[in-house]
Design an enzyme around this catalytic site. Structure first.
Site, mmCIF file in Angstrom:
data_model
loop_
_atom_site.group_PDB
_atom_site.id
_atom_site.type_symbol
_atom_site.label_atom_id
_atom_site.label_comp_id
_atom_site.label_asym_id
_atom_site.label_seq_id
_atom_site.Cartn_x
_atom_site.Cartn_y
_atom_site.Cartn_z
ATOM 1 C CD GLU A 117 4.318 0.413 6.873
ATOM 2 O OE1 GLU A 117 5.218 0.672 7.699
ATOM 3 O OE2 GLU A 117 3.916 1.247 6.040
ATOM 4 C CG ASP A 137 -0.236 0.136 2.536
ATOM 5 O OD1 ASP A 137 0.770 -0.574 2.734
ATOM 6 O OD2 ASP A 137 -0.680 0.941 3.383
#
Length: 414
Positions: free
Chosen positions: A178, A83
């Site tokens: 994350e 991400d």
């Protein structure tokens, strides 16, 4: 060693896929678009010859490079996240490639007069003569952490293609979310099966980190009372003004823009409000566990003192721990840091061992039983339009991964 053009094209493919995560969505993953890159990686890992490739229901991708040794060595792992940060848009990333960087200003966007300048970003001057990948000034780049993903995939591909390089069993994992603090929440350490691992999620070349912040979030809710301003004397309570006083009550020099190295901070990152109610959103950070507790206690004490003075319970502070300093878990197994330091020196990289002024999946994984220091991935100026990565740094990070695999095999050779 690794082909420069090949690693560049792989990185460009990854960063042009929008994988921005969403801090306000409790779903896992927090955005459906993270699946787009996850499915591409699942297919690619199979194509390069890894085994046990699995994309699970939570968008974690795990895979195995089997050992090619005739003796036992510990299974090690490498981890990166797919991400990108919600701090700045990751939609329609349009990378620019600057060949043979000359040390001067880089025009990211002529129309909008957006310039990446070494006068402001001095680190650029380290990379004169190298190939730098930048944004076009309208998005982030996504080197955090698609550079890390690129390096791990490229290293595994290289090891598959060069069976003469001896290594033990290697596990890799790519995590979602994350950037919104959830990357390790559903990570199955037992299934991963490594004795230790490394996140490829650091910044400039040479970074090697096994210390990070202790982290918490704080939500300050201030209740006011709205009445007609013409008749407000003795009746109106303006939550906005109380909020201003609360902000001023915290140490003015203990903020991100005035701290460095091991210095902690309070960071006000969002506020919404009106006369009736104001909400302040903070993050609290400190490397030292005792100072971390003192910071949390200070926020509660300020709220208590305000309520005492106002003679009403108008200020409420909710604090939630996010992650803790991995140093406590890594120090007992410092040889896993020593291995990386030795590898870097062997390939002419100067190790920069310093604390992370943030956190990685590795901090949470270390507390889940998987000691997990952090290694540079090469990017700079994360989470914004000035993000860039030198291709040569990605090549070196890939070499480090290969070097770790070789060194672990050699260290356990009888």
């Amino acid at each position: 060693m690794i082909d420069k053009q090949h690693i560049t094209q792989r990185f460009l493919k990854y960063v042009t896929i929008d994988t921005e995560s969403d801090p306000n969505n409790p779903a896992f993953p927090s955005t459906e678009k993270q699946w787009d890159l996850a499915r591409i990686l699942e297919k690619e890992l199979k194509e390069i010859g890894l085994q046990d490739v699995e994309l699970d229901e939570n968008c974690y991708i795990m895979a195995t490079l089997p050992s090619n040794l005739n003796y036992e060595v510990p299974t090690i792992g490498f981890v990166a996240h797919i991400d990108t940060s919600p701090d700045f848009t990751g939609k329609n990333v349009n990378p620019q490639i600057i060949e043979n960087y000359d040390g001067k200003d880089i025009i990211l966007n002529k129309e909008k007069n957006i310039v990446l300048s070494p006068d402001y970003f001095e680190d650029l001057l380290q990379y004169k003569g190298q190939t730098i990948i930048t944004t076009d000034g309208t998005t982030l780049l996504g080197a955090d952490d698609k550079a890390g993903v690129t390096e791990i995939v490229s290293a595994m591909e290289y090891l598959v293609q060069h069976p003469e390089i001896k290594h033990g069993k290697i596990r890799i994992c790519f995590t979602p979310d994350e950037e919104v603090g959830k990357g390790a929440h559903l990570f199955d350490v037992e299934k991963f099966g490594a004795k230790w691992a490394y996140t490829m999620d650091g910044s400039q070349i040479g970074e090697l980190e096994y210390e990070n912040f202790n982290a918490a979030s704080a939500k300050v809710t201030i209740t006011g009372k709205i009445v007609h301003p013409g008749y407000a004397k003795g009746k109106m309570i303006n939550s906005l003004l109380i909020a201003s006083d609360f902000i001023a009550a915290l140490p003015t020099n203990e903020v991100p823009e005035k701290t460095t190295n091991y210095e902690g901070f309070f960071h006000l990152h969002d506020s919404t409000g009106n006369v009736e109610e104001t909400v302040l959103e903070y993050i609290i950070r400190d490397h030292d566990a005792d100072l971390f507790e003192k910071r949390k206690n200070l926020m509660q004490k300020i709220a208590f003192d305000f309520n005492e003075r106002l003679q009403q319970d108008l200020v409420k502070v909710e604090i939630k721990n996010q992650y803790f300093n991995m140093k406590e878990k890594v120090t007992p197994v410092m040889y896993i840091v020593d291995i990386v330091e030795e590898v870097m020196k062997e390939i002419d990289i100067t190790p920069l061992i310093k604390p992370i002024r943030g956190g990685t999946d590795g901090s949470q994984l270390s507390y889940k039983g998987l000691p997990c220091p952090n290694i540079f991935a090469g990017g700079h100026n994360f989470h914004g339009r000035y993000e860039y990565v030198p291709v040569e740094s990605m090549l070196k990070a890939t070499e480090v991964i290969v070097g770790i695999a070789k060194k672990v095999a050699n260290n356990y050779k009888s």
